[in-house]
Design a protein around this motif. Sequence first.
Motif, mmCIF file in Angstrom:
data_model
loop_
_atom_site.group_PDB
_atom_site.id
_atom_site.type_symbol
_atom_site.label_atom_id
_atom_site.label_comp_id
_atom_site.label_asym_id
_atom_site.label_seq_id
_atom_site.Cartn_x
_atom_site.Cartn_y
_atom_site.Cartn_z
ATOM 1 N N ALA A 316 0.811 -1.226 0.000
ATOM 2 C CA ALA A 316 0.000 0.000 0.000
ATOM 3 C C ALA A 316 0.841 1.272 0.000
ATOM 4 O O ALA A 316 0.288 2.374 -0.105
ATOM 5 C CB ALA A 316 -0.925 0.001 1.214
ATOM 6 N N THR A 356 -2.790 -1.164 -4.469
ATOM 7 C CA THR A 356 -3.765 -0.995 -3.390
ATOM 8 C C THR A 356 -4.817 -2.092 -3.380
ATOM 9 O O THR A 356 -5.288 -2.496 -2.310
ATOM 10 C CB THR A 356 -4.439 0.384 -3.494
ATOM 11 N N LYS A 360 -5.410 -4.373 -0.143
ATOM 12 C CA LYS A 360 -6.710 -4.452 0.528
ATOM 13 C C LYS A 360 -7.150 -5.905 0.686
ATOM 14 O O LYS A 360 -7.638 -6.309 1.747
ATOM 15 C CB LYS A 360 -7.742 -3.670 -0.284
ATOM 16 N N ASP A 399 -1.596 7.074 1.738
ATOM 17 C CA ASP A 399 -1.552 5.772 1.059
ATOM 18 C C ASP A 399 -2.338 4.717 1.837
ATOM 19 O O ASP A 399 -3.149 3.976 1.261
ATOM 20 C CB ASP A 399 -0.104 5.302 0.912
ATOM 21 N N LYS A 402 -6.168 4.558 1.783
ATOM 22 C CA LYS A 402 -6.812 3.973 0.603
ATOM 23 C C LYS A 402 -7.216 2.517 0.822
ATOM 24 O O LYS A 402 -8.059 1.994 0.081
ATOM 25 C CB LYS A 402 -5.876 4.083 -0.603
ATOM 26 N N ILE A 403 -6.613 1.850 1.811
ATOM 27 C CA ILE A 403 -7.005 0.466 2.095
ATOM 28 C C ILE A 403 -7.693 0.366 3.465
ATOM 29 O O ILE A 403 -7.813 -0.721 4.028
ATOM 30 C CB ILE A 403 -5.803 -0.501 2.007
#
Length: 536
Positions: A316, A356, A360, A399, A402-403
């Motif tokens: 990530a 990403t 995730k 960053d 985003k997950i």
Amino acid sequence: MQTKSKLWIKASLLTLLGIHTGFAFAAKTLVFCSEGSPEGFDPQLYTTAISFQASSVPVFNRLVEFETGTTALRPALATSWKTSDDGLTYTFQLRRGVKFQSNARFKPTRDFNADDVLFSFNRMGDPQHPFHQLPAGQSFAYFLDMGMDKIIDKVEKRDDYTVVFTLKHPEAPFVANLGMDFTSIMSAEYAEKMKALGTPEIINREPIGTGPFEFVSYQKDAVIRYKAFDAYWGGRPKLDNLVYAITPDASVRYAKLKANECQVMTLPKPADLPMIKANPAINLFSKEGLNVGYLAFNVEKKPFDNKLVRQALNMATDKQAILKIVYQGAGQAAKNAIPPTLWSYNDKLVDYAYNTAQAKALLTKAGYPNGADVVLWYLPATRPYNPDGKRMAELIQADWAKIGVRTTLMTYDWAEYVKRSNQGEQQVMMYGWNGDNGDPDNFFATLLGCDGVKGGGNKARWCDPAFEKLIQSAKRTPIQAERAKLYEKAQVIAHEETPWITIAHALRYAAARKEVLGFKMSVFSEYEFQNVDLAK
């Protein structure tokens, strides 16, 4: 034309830095704009370059030392040494006629001899030594990180100028280790006198050594003053006074350099490099860094006890964006714990790709489908391996968001940052390393070895049996090619288990005014001034 108020301010600044107006200008005084305050002045108690720069570099010597700008060893307080055929015994002949410095509390009555070597090493390695016990929160961290307590069996005095080290097992990098700052030789006589006066802690505040400069005074977070040691065994320095102007902000350091308020500065901002190159009054120096900047996951704390979480956050993190925004071309992406300039670097490993979606999915597989809440400590000061810790932290925070990883950023002043992390308080933290002896062991054992957990150098607190077996075997193998193969295998394990996010290997910069003569950058992270002069 300067106003009276401006002249008064300038005079006040010069006085603060220990540079007095009038006839005192005849003395050669160099002001070095450094980046942070030392934790203390006893080099055996600390692991950071900031503390070593303030203590061991100007004030102390070691048995052997590194030639400035290289990893080659030269004799220092030892003039020669021999190693037994079995690699277990090292015999050192000591330099005669070496004087110790003095201060208002202490005037030495004898020259340096074997007693000082025994004091310096037994103090760190012998739990029964009267100077082994330290205040709460302090330890002989580097000695422990390097596993020296498991390497050295005994240190003996054969005569006043002969010392014998007997090892518990062969140790390939042993002599190189003796060139490191934590092995600085202290004055046994000074320590004993301070203890007799009931003030043993003075040796950490007012250092006495055999080095080129004598410590004069320290004003916390502001200035450290030194003066030339007239009786220095290597020849009196050309400078009369050396002043460290502690200046955490890189832009302010450069402003002071331009104004001639300091003559040498460390770690300029990457964004300032074009301006510095274009300035006709300043020389810009650069050196390929023997370093690594990284994030360490504390594997003793959730969620980082889960390897999948660590791998997910690796995926990530957009390293290329960090290199572009933070390093601005003055670094390269890191995929291993050691830089590619160091032998045994495993270039076959493939770094975690920025992805990403995969990150995730991996986080969900780890049991965190809704992400996690984490606290990231970021560096409070510019470091050779990281020019802007806060900006890097902000990029990483974005960053990870985003997950679904919600990141709180925090920091402490440098001394507190190091102290708390040595005790394992961090969840995930930003850190880095500057090599100290040109040997891979200095990275692997100190930063990722099991002994480093005890000493505090292993910020991930990761102790992997398979990794440990490989690095310990490498240390005991005399042939470099065979050692390299073992270290290459160890890097495969570290890559898979991912206790870190390896961020970058930085190109190091320093700047000096044109009137500074003889300045050279070290391969490591230190600045030596004993051979520096100022043009008249």
